[in-house]
Design a protein around this motif. Structure first.
Motif, PDB file in Angstrom:
ATOM      1  N   ASP A 186       0.862  -1.184   0.000  1.00  0.00           N
ATOM      2  CA  ASP A 186       0.000   0.000   0.000  1.00  0.00           C
ATOM      3  C   ASP A 186       0.893   1.227   0.000  1.00  0.00           C
ATOM      4  OD1 ASP A 186      -2.303  -1.532   0.118  1.00  0.00           O
ATOM      5  OD2 ASP A 186      -2.426  -1.429   2.305  1.00  0.00           O
ATOM      6  N   TRP A 187       0.537   2.198  -0.851  1.00  0.00           N
ATOM      7  CA  TRP A 187       1.332   3.410  -1.010  1.00  0.00           C
ATOM      8  C   TRP A 187       0.407   4.588  -0.785  1.00  0.00           C
ATOM      9  CZ3 TRP A 187       4.679   4.158  -6.013  1.00  0.00           C
ATOM     10  CH2 TRP A 187       5.426   5.330  -5.918  1.00  0.00           C
ATOM     11  N   VAL A 188       0.712   5.414   0.227  1.00  0.00           N
ATOM     12  CA  VAL A 188      -0.133   6.555   0.549  1.00  0.00           C
ATOM     13  C   VAL A 188       0.683   7.838   0.562  1.00  0.00           C
ATOM     14  CG1 VAL A 188      -1.826   5.210   1.842  1.00  0.00           C
ATOM     15  CG2 VAL A 188       0.098   6.225   3.047  1.00  0.00           C
ATOM     16  N   ARG A 189      -0.016   8.901   0.266  1.00  0.00           N
ATOM     17  CA  ARG A 189       0.559  10.246   0.295  1.00  0.00           C
ATOM     18  C   ARG A 189      -0.392  11.164   1.044  1.00  0.00           C
ATOM     19  NH1 ARG A 189       2.584  11.831  -5.768  1.00  0.00           N
ATOM     20  NH2 ARG A 189       4.440  10.523  -5.788  1.00  0.00           N
ATOM     21  N   CYS A 190       0.074  12.383   1.294  1.00  0.00           N
ATOM     22  CA  CYS A 190      -0.814  13.404   1.829  1.00  0.00           C
ATOM     23  C   CYS A 190      -1.830  13.780   0.758  1.00  0.00           C
ATOM     24  CB  CYS A 190      -0.025  14.654   2.214  1.00  0.00           C
ATOM     25  SG  CYS A 190       0.758  14.510   3.797  1.00  0.00           S
ATOM     26  N   ASP A 191      -3.006  14.121   1.202  1.00  0.00           N
ATOM     27  CA  ASP A 191      -4.030  14.562   0.267  1.00  0.00           C
ATOM     28  C   ASP A 191      -3.856  16.064   0.043  1.00  0.00           C
ATOM     29  OD1 ASP A 191      -6.181  14.591  -1.404  1.00  0.00           O
ATOM     30  OD2 ASP A 191      -7.680  14.520   0.192  1.00  0.00           O
ATOM     31  N   LEU A 192      -2.819  16.404  -0.706  1.00  0.00           N
ATOM     32  CA  LEU A 192      -2.460  17.803  -0.952  1.00  0.00           C
ATOM     33  C   LEU A 192      -2.434  18.079  -2.451  1.00  0.00           C
ATOM     34  CD1 LEU A 192       0.569  18.147   1.497  1.00  0.00           C
ATOM     35  CD2 LEU A 192      -1.765  18.938   1.858  1.00  0.00           C
ATOM     36  N   PRO A 193      -2.712  19.304  -2.845  1.00  0.00           N
ATOM     37  CA  PRO A 193      -2.651  19.630  -4.271  1.00  0.00           C
ATOM     38  C   PRO A 193      -1.228  19.849  -4.789  1.00  0.00           C
ATOM     39  CG  PRO A 193      -3.406  21.529  -3.011  1.00  0.00           C
ATOM     40  CD  PRO A 193      -3.283  20.378  -2.051  1.00  0.00           C
ATOM     41  N   ARG A 194      -0.229  19.891  -3.901  1.00  0.00           N
ATOM     42  CA  ARG A 194       1.150  20.148  -4.324  1.00  0.00           C
ATOM     43  C   ARG A 194       2.114  19.335  -3.478  1.00  0.00           C
ATOM     44  NH1 ARG A 194       4.417  24.095  -1.363  1.00  0.00           N
ATOM     45  NH2 ARG A 194       3.394  24.578   0.599  1.00  0.00           N
ATOM     46  N   CYS A 195       3.363  19.302  -3.909  1.00  0.00           N
ATOM     47  CA  CYS A 195       4.429  18.721  -3.106  1.00  0.00           C
ATOM     48  C   CYS A 195       4.995  19.814  -2.200  1.00  0.00           C
ATOM     49  CB  CYS A 195       5.532  18.150  -3.994  1.00  0.00           C
ATOM     50  SG  CYS A 195       5.000  16.725  -4.945  1.00  0.00           S
ATOM     51  N   ILE A 196       5.255  19.476  -0.962  1.00  0.00           N
ATOM     52  CA  ILE A 196       5.773  20.445   0.012  1.00  0.00           C
ATOM     53  C   ILE A 196       7.284  20.546  -0.171  1.00  0.00           C
ATOM     54  CG2 ILE A 196       6.005  20.999   2.450  1.00  0.00           C
ATOM     55  CD1 ILE A 196       3.113  21.031   1.426  1.00  0.00           C
ATOM     56  N   ASP A 197       7.761  21.765  -0.441  1.00  0.00           N
ATOM     57  CA  ASP A 197       9.192  21.969  -0.628  1.00  0.00           C
ATOM     58  C   ASP A 197       9.722  23.136   0.198  1.00  0.00           C
ATOM     59  OD1 ASP A 197       7.950  23.995  -1.997  1.00  0.00           O
ATOM     60  OD2 ASP A 197       8.979  23.644  -3.896  1.00  0.00           O
ATOM     61  N   THR A 198       8.919  23.593   1.135  1.00  0.00           N
ATOM     62  CA  THR A 198       9.294  24.704   1.985  1.00  0.00           C
ATOM     63  C   THR A 198       8.638  24.525   3.355  1.00  0.00           C
ATOM     64  OG1 THR A 198       9.125  27.106   2.263  1.00  0.00           O
ATOM     65  CG2 THR A 198       7.370  26.052   1.036  1.00  0.00           C
ATOM     66  N   PRO A 199       9.236  25.049   4.417  1.00  0.00           N
ATOM     67  CA  PRO A 199       8.604  24.927   5.733  1.00  0.00           C
ATOM     68  C   PRO A 199       7.340  25.765   5.885  1.00  0.00           C
ATOM     69  CG  PRO A 199      10.843  25.833   5.928  1.00  0.00           C
ATOM     70  CD  PRO A 199      10.585  25.603   4.492  1.00  0.00           C
ATOM     71  N   GLU A 200       7.116  26.693   4.968  1.00  0.00           N
ATOM     72  CA  GLU A 200       5.922  27.523   5.031  1.00  0.00           C
ATOM     73  C   GLU A 200       4.744  26.764   4.428  1.00  0.00           C
ATOM     74  OE1 GLU A 200       8.860  29.035   3.651  1.00  0.00           O
ATOM     75  OE2 GLU A 200       9.304  29.649   5.692  1.00  0.00           O
ATOM     76  N   ASN A 258      12.518  18.390   9.870  1.00  0.00           N
ATOM     77  CA  ASN A 258      13.285  19.630   9.741  1.00  0.00           C
ATOM     78  C   ASN A 258      12.395  20.836   9.445  1.00  0.00           C
ATOM     79  OD1 ASN A 258      15.736  18.377  10.283  1.00  0.00           O
ATOM     80  ND2 ASN A 258      16.037  17.811   8.148  1.00  0.00           N
ATOM     81  N   PHE A 259      11.219  20.615   8.851  1.00  0.00           N
ATOM     82  CA  PHE A 259      10.245  21.684   8.619  1.00  0.00           C
ATOM     83  C   PHE A 259       9.350  21.892   9.844  1.00  0.00           C
ATOM     84  CE2 PHE A 259       9.963  21.284   3.658  1.00  0.00           C
ATOM     85  CZ  PHE A 259      11.245  21.780   3.550  1.00  0.00           C
ATOM     86  N   ASN A 260       9.629  21.176  10.945  1.00  0.00           N
ATOM     87  CA  ASN A 260       8.847  21.259  12.190  1.00  0.00           C
ATOM     88  C   ASN A 260       7.380  20.883  11.993  1.00  0.00           C
ATOM     89  OD1 ASN A 260      10.994  22.058  13.924  1.00  0.00           O
ATOM     90  ND2 ASN A 260      10.895  24.085  12.978  1.00  0.00           N
ATOM     91  N   LEU A 261       7.138  19.926  11.114  1.00  0.00           N
ATOM     92  CA  LEU A 261       5.784  19.428  10.905  1.00  0.00           C
ATOM     93  C   LEU A 261       5.514  18.196  11.762  1.00  0.00           C
ATOM     94  CD1 LEU A 261       5.800  19.869   7.034  1.00  0.00           C
ATOM     95  CD2 LEU A 261       4.638  21.316   8.716  1.00  0.00           C
ATOM     96  N   ILE A 262       6.547  17.425  12.029  1.00  0.00           N
ATOM     97  CA  ILE A 262       6.498  16.264  12.914  1.00  0.00           C
ATOM     98  C   ILE A 262       7.734  16.370  13.801  1.00  0.00           C
ATOM     99  CG2 ILE A 262       6.556  13.742  13.060  1.00  0.00           C
ATOM    100  CD1 ILE A 262       5.350  13.707  10.209  1.00  0.00           C
ATOM    101  N   SER A 263       7.550  16.188  15.097  1.00  0.00           N
ATOM    102  CA  SER A 263       8.693  16.369  16.000  1.00  0.00           C
ATOM    103  C   SER A 263       9.543  15.108  16.090  1.00  0.00           C
ATOM    104  CB  SER A 263       8.209  16.767  17.401  1.00  0.00           C
ATOM    105  OG  SER A 263       7.675  15.642  18.070  1.00  0.00           O
TER     106      SER A 263
END
Length: 178
Positions: free
Chosen positions: A77-91, A129-134
């Motif tokens: 099983d392969w899962v991703r975030c349900d996002l419209p883009r790939c995250i490439d910045t901490p913002e 490193n983007f402080n999204l998960i500690s």
């Protein structure tokens, strides 16, 4: 042809504990990279009957949230975030942050339910490193996971605390400059 490993049965009354402790493996390099060797290992093991979960925390754009996993082979099983883009910045906005946290929670729940034998956490170091998960949450997950489950973490700049608990660290680097 699919090979499948089965636990041997013994006619003796002796109990044989054949439980093997899972490994924590880290694949890292100085830049964001797709770890082809990790994916080929996951696909190979799934083809041999091992249940595999691949989680891509920062990839989006294809409508593939945890509620719509892609199945590769019978056991992957392969899962991703349900996002419209790939995250490439901490913002990130609140929707993106929530999506990553929801995926993190989903992954932990299915691992604690013992649904997989190998879990690949792609670009988890970037999410840390983007402080999204500690890092503390990741270390707690690694400590609490069922002991037979192998975990592979990928990404650049893996924090030292994660490297300290890894059983194997593979660092990819260039041997020459183009």
């Amino acid at each position: 042809m699919v090979a499948q490993i089965q636990r041997p049965t013994f006619s003796s009354s002796r109990s044989y504990d054949m439980e093997i402790e899972g490994l924590v493996q880290v694949f890292t390099c100085p830049h964001r990279n797709f770890f082809t060797s990790v994916m080929s290992q996951a696909i190979r093991l799934a083809g041999q009957g091992t249940s595999v979960l691949v989680v891509q925390f920062l990839k989006g754009g294809i409508g593939q949230g945890y509620d719509r996993p892609m199945q590769l082979a019978q056991n992957l099983d392969w899962v991703r975030c349900d996002l419209p883009r790939c995250i490439d910045t901490p913002e990130v906005d609140e929707f993106e942050r929530r999506s990553i946290i929801d995926l993190w929670q989903y992954m932990q729940n299915v691992v604690y339910q013992n649904r997989y034998d190998l879990v690949v956490l792609d670009e988890l170091s970037v999410a840390m490193n983007f402080n999204l998960i500690s890092q503390a949450e990741v270390l707690e997950f690694l400590r609490k996971r069922p002991r037979h489950i192998d975990v592979i973490l990928t990404g650049p700049d893996v924090p030292d605390g994660i490297l300290d608990v890894a059983d194997q660290i593979t660092e990819l680097r260039r041997s020459h400059q183009p």
